[in-house]
Every structure is written in C-alpha cells, then in structure tokens.
Write a protein that holds these residues in place. Sequence first.
Motif, PDB file in Angstrom:
ATOM      1  N   PRO A 243      40.840 -18.876  25.336  1.00 39.06           N
ATOM      2  CA  PRO A 243      40.342 -20.153  25.874  1.00 39.06           C
ATOM      3  C   PRO A 243      38.836 -20.168  26.088  1.00 39.06           C
ATOM      4  N   THR A 244      38.234 -19.001  26.361  1.00 33.91           N
ATOM      5  CA  THR A 244      36.795 -18.961  26.583  1.00 33.91           C
ATOM      6  C   THR A 244      36.006 -19.021  25.282  1.00 33.91           C
ATOM      7  N   LEU A 245      36.708 -19.040  24.141  1.00 32.74           N
ATOM      8  CA  LEU A 245      36.052 -19.207  22.839  1.00 32.74           C
ATOM      9  C   LEU A 245      36.293 -20.649  22.401  1.00 32.74           C
ATOM     10  N   HIS A 246      35.341 -21.521  22.643  1.00 29.52           N
ATOM     11  CA  HIS A 246      35.558 -22.939  22.347  1.00 29.52           C
ATOM     12  C   HIS A 246      34.314 -23.554  21.725  1.00 29.52           C
ATOM     13  N   ARG A 247      34.484 -24.730  21.132  1.00 27.51           N
ATOM     14  CA  ARG A 247      33.420 -25.390  20.393  1.00 27.51           C
ATOM     15  C   ARG A 247      33.313 -26.858  20.840  1.00 27.51           C
ATOM     16  N   PRO A 248      32.171 -27.518  20.563  1.00 28.88           N
ATOM     17  CA  PRO A 248      31.984 -28.903  21.027  1.00 28.88           C
ATOM     18  C   PRO A 248      32.773 -29.932  20.236  1.00 28.88           C
ATOM     19  N   ASN A 249      33.360 -29.538  19.098  1.00 25.17           N
ATOM     20  CA  ASN A 249      34.176 -30.476  18.321  1.00 25.17           C
ATOM     21  C   ASN A 249      35.401 -29.752  17.791  1.00 25.17           C
ATOM     22  N   GLY A 250      36.294 -30.501  17.149  1.00 29.56           N
ATOM     23  CA  GLY A 250      37.548 -29.926  16.677  1.00 29.56           C
ATOM     24  C   GLY A 250      37.520 -29.414  15.250  1.00 29.56           C
ATOM     25  N   LEU A 251      36.330 -29.176  14.695  1.00 25.29           N
ATOM     26  CA  LEU A 251      36.232 -28.747  13.304  1.00 25.29           C
ATOM     27  C   LEU A 251      36.792 -27.346  13.085  1.00 25.29           C
ATOM     28  N   GLN A 252      36.858 -26.533  14.125  1.00 23.90           N
ATOM     29  CA  GLN A 252      37.398 -25.182  13.981  1.00 23.90           C
ATOM     30  C   GLN A 252      38.858 -25.099  14.419  1.00 23.90           C
ATOM     31  N   LEU A 253      39.497 -26.245  14.482  1.00 24.59           N
ATOM     32  CA  LEU A 253      40.928 -26.303  14.767  1.00 24.59           C
ATOM     33  C   LEU A 253      41.641 -26.495  13.431  1.00 24.59           C
TER      34      LEU A 253
END
Length: 600
Positions: A243-253
């Motif tokens: 959970p602490t590895l996150h990004r500002p958009n959903g492109l890496q989902l």
Amino acid sequence: MAIRQLPPNLVNRIAAGEVVERPASVVKELIENAIDAGARRIDVVASGGGLGLIRVTDDGCGMDRRDLSLAVERHTTSKLQDDNLSQILTLGFRGEALPSIAAVARLSLQSRARGADAGYEVSVDAGRKTEPKPAPLAAGTRVEVRDLFYATPARLKFMKSERAETGAIADMVKRLALALPEIAFSLTLGDRTSLRLEPCAPGLLDHGLARLGRILGDEFAADALSVRAVRGRMALEGFAGLPTLHRPNGLQLHLVVNGRPVRDRLLAAAVRAAYGDLVPNGRHPMLALFLTVPPDEVDVNVHPAKTELRFRDAQTVRSLVIGALKEALGAAGHRATASLSQAALARMVRPGDGATHQQALGSRPYQQGRPFPRSFGLAEGGQAPLAPLTAPSADSYRSTEEDAASVAYPLGAARAQLRDTFIIAETGDALVIVDQHAAHERLVYERLKQAFADGGLSRQLLLIPEVVELDAEGADRLRAAAPELERLGLVIEPFGAAAIIVREVPALLGQGNIKGLLGDLADELADGQGSLVVAERLDHVLATMACHGSVRAGRRLNSAEMNALLRDMEETPFSGQCNHGRPTYVELKLADIEKLFQRR
C-alpha cells in the motif's frame, strides 16, 4: 434528405475512426494480430511518433497467398469459430483492423505461412489494393504502416506532439508485453531500442516477477506481494504492490483478463475496495493481476477497442479480486515499501546541488561550545544535546540480554524519542524511524474494527461526563446518529440546542480528545446519506475515532511504551501505513548509512 448507401471508401474511413484513434491504436491492433497468430517473438519499430512509420514483425503461423489477399478486406477473420460470439478465444475477431488502417495510410503486408516455400506481399494505399506478389521473408508476418492519416489530413490536427505519441506507443507495447509474459518483445523508437524482453518461463508467480519488474520498475519488483485465488471456474494470480507503493494516477494498475489487457471499471473498483484506506486519497496502487474466466462468462464485444468487459457473474468476480487482494495485503503485516528508505537517504545527501558532506555541515570546522546549526533540528524546545560519551552513568544505555533480544525483532529496540514525535529504533542491520501517532492510529483502528466484528465495542463510563459545544446542525446530526454510535461504544445525549453530553466512550480510546472526536464525527456524518449513515461509512467513522484515541505527536514516551508500540506494530496487519495511507515508519539499512559516512 433521402437515404443512400455510403460508398466503400467512406465506410472504411468511418470504421478507421473507431479502430484507429492514434498511432498507439495501430500498434495495439497489429500486436494483437501477431499474438493471435501464435507468435513467440514480436518486434515493433516506430518513428515520427508512429505517424511516419510503424513496423511489426512476428514469427507466427503466417499466411498463404489467398489469406494474405483476404486479410485486408473488411470483416474477414480466421479467429471466430462457428460464428459463435460467446466463445471468443482471441484478442481480435471483428476483421476490421487491417482494412481500417489501410483506409487512412500506406500499408504493406508481407507474410509466409509456416512450412511454405515462399512468402508474398500485398500493398494497400488509402484503400487501393495490389495483387499479391512474391516477397523474400522467413516464416511469419511483417506489417508496415507509413504516413498514417495522410489520406485524412484533418485527423493529423488532433494528434499530440511526437514525444507524446511515442510515449503512448511505448505504454501500449509495455501493457501488451506485461499481459503476455511468455512472448518475447522488442521496441525500437527511432534509432534506439528502448525495450527488449525475453520470454518468461512457465509459472507466473515463480518466474514472472523479474519480467514484470523490467516493465513496472525495480521498486515494484522489490515490494510486490504474490496474489493467488481460485473460485469455481475462475482463477486469479499476479502481484500487488504494498500500500505504501502508490502513484498519482491509475496507469500502473494493470488488469489482464484471459490474456487481454483491459481498463475495466468493475475490476478497478474491486481493487480500490480491497486497498481501502491503506492508500492515501487521490493515489493509486501498483499491481498486475491476471484473471482467467471461461469465455462464455465474459463478453468482450461491448467496446470497439475491446478494453471494457461485461461479466455474467460480476459479483463473484468482484468478490474474488477483493478477497485475494485483502489476503495478500493482510499477510504482509507491518511491511512497508523499501523505496521510502531510499527517498530518505537521497534527501540526506542532497543539501544542495552536488554539495559534499563537509559543505552540508558548513565551511567552518566545529568549535568547542559552539551550538549546532538550527537546520539540524536543535531549535528551542527540541531534545537536549547528547551527554558526553565518557563515563556513562548506571542509568544510561546498557546492553542486557532482553535488549539484545529486542534488536532481533523486525522493528528492533527503541533507542530514543525525537521531538516527542518520532521513535528511533535499532535492528540487527538497520535504523528504524517510527511516527508514533501514525503508527498508534493504525493499531487502534485495527483493534476497533476487530472488536466491532467480534460483536461490539466495550464501553468506558466517564466519571465526569463531558459537554461538547457544537453548531446546531452538527449537534442535530450526532443526535440522529446516537443509536448507531452507541453500537460503537460512544454514548451521547443532547444537551441544549447546540451541545452534546458524552457519558461513555469506547474503552480502546481511553481519555482521548473527546471534543475533537465529536467535531470530526459531525463533519463525517455530513458527507453521508440516509438514516443509517454510520453503518454506511463505518470505516470512516472508526478511523476518525482511532485518530482521536491514539498517542499524539508531542507526547513523551518511556522506553517500555516505545518498545510496546513496536511489538504491537509487528503483530498488527497494515501497520506499515496509517489510516490515511501515509507510512508509519522508515527503515534505513546500516550499509546505506555507512555509505553516507564513506565507510563503504
């Protein structure tokens, strides 16, 4: 106006408008054709942002002379068995990709069927097709698309910059390469090969993480959790980032269904529900999930680009994804992403552009009696300077058997408290810095959730009931929610028009900030809808209660209290991040610290 039949060239261009949105769309269609042809290696070349040239070469089954000629005609396909749209096993099946591309560009199609003596080539220029002619080619297919949209110059006005279109192509290739790890890929942009991926050995969870790391980055590979679940005829596997590895958009989902990369709302919503409050508001987790479902259980024919799906049993799919992710995240315990420590170390060695360690300390050497600069955190009201290191007293630091055992714990033994806010701990090979409020907030929150799930929260009677003044609207909202709040251990009564009297609180909260808690709960309830607003926003309400019942920043803790907090963190799921998704601790490896001081 009278109804008339559109001419074929206009029909083709309209179809191209649906299929060929930009150069990356062409790349997608051509790669999918190669995958459907059984290719084990796919090479992509693009220049001019894909508007000048796109070339896709594969080692698939290839086509003979007849099939090559038919391939550029509309609605011709080899991928749809028995005209059954409920048993689609390929990525493409409409038969519109090649003729749509050929309607707006110059297309050259070369192919040689596996085992055939010769290959052939067909060219199409803005819809005008040539007869097949011999072409020197190994088994497989090569498709060249030049001067994209030259036949529809108005479309060129809507293209983005060359750099943006090139980036979209790279992203498309990576998405498809991620979805099909058993296929080798290469991508050449201009005169530079930017991506080269060898095929992954069978077994995604056993061998696939290294390949995913090449696409999603080393950070993901270091912090990925394996995910696996089976329910009936459905199976899910893959990797989810901490959970602490996150990004500002959903492109890496990255979501893959039956080998098809998709951007499906149902699956994305299931991911959000699984991560819940573990990720900060407005941020998105990193993951790669591969869902396998029977073809008759999913409709891929609901969108021209085939990126959206419709599941026959959507609820089962949602439950499968949420359950698998929650199990993986829960098993991670207190673990937090390693990138946090790297970011912290980077800030330590970045006092200025290229500044050295001596420059960070200042140009003048340290003088006896001269205070350290305030930038090192010793301003008024801070911790006192360390005592001299010679002749320590009996009450100062001493190593005992119990202390040595504490160092062996994952979060180590508490050594100090900084600014009455951060706990400094030592492990066998690292230094750990803990935000005491963020960490305790997560612990209280998880205990509140567990106690509620086990049948209710025990209550603590206040010896002196506390009266909390609010605005009239806030007091009304709390009065209306009183029966539901009582189930959570908070017993309140109206006290005049704009005040609430608190008689009992959840025992887990102790003597927390009751006034702040009620104010925040009144605001929380303002965002809900319906009479059962507490039930609808249970996690939010419990998180608000936990925030006001946890150890605050600015409270001094003794050694036993600090170590107890560390041990509780190790035993509590999701304790690597607070209720708002922020990290609760950072671990700095001793080896990295030694590098800071040039000991390595």
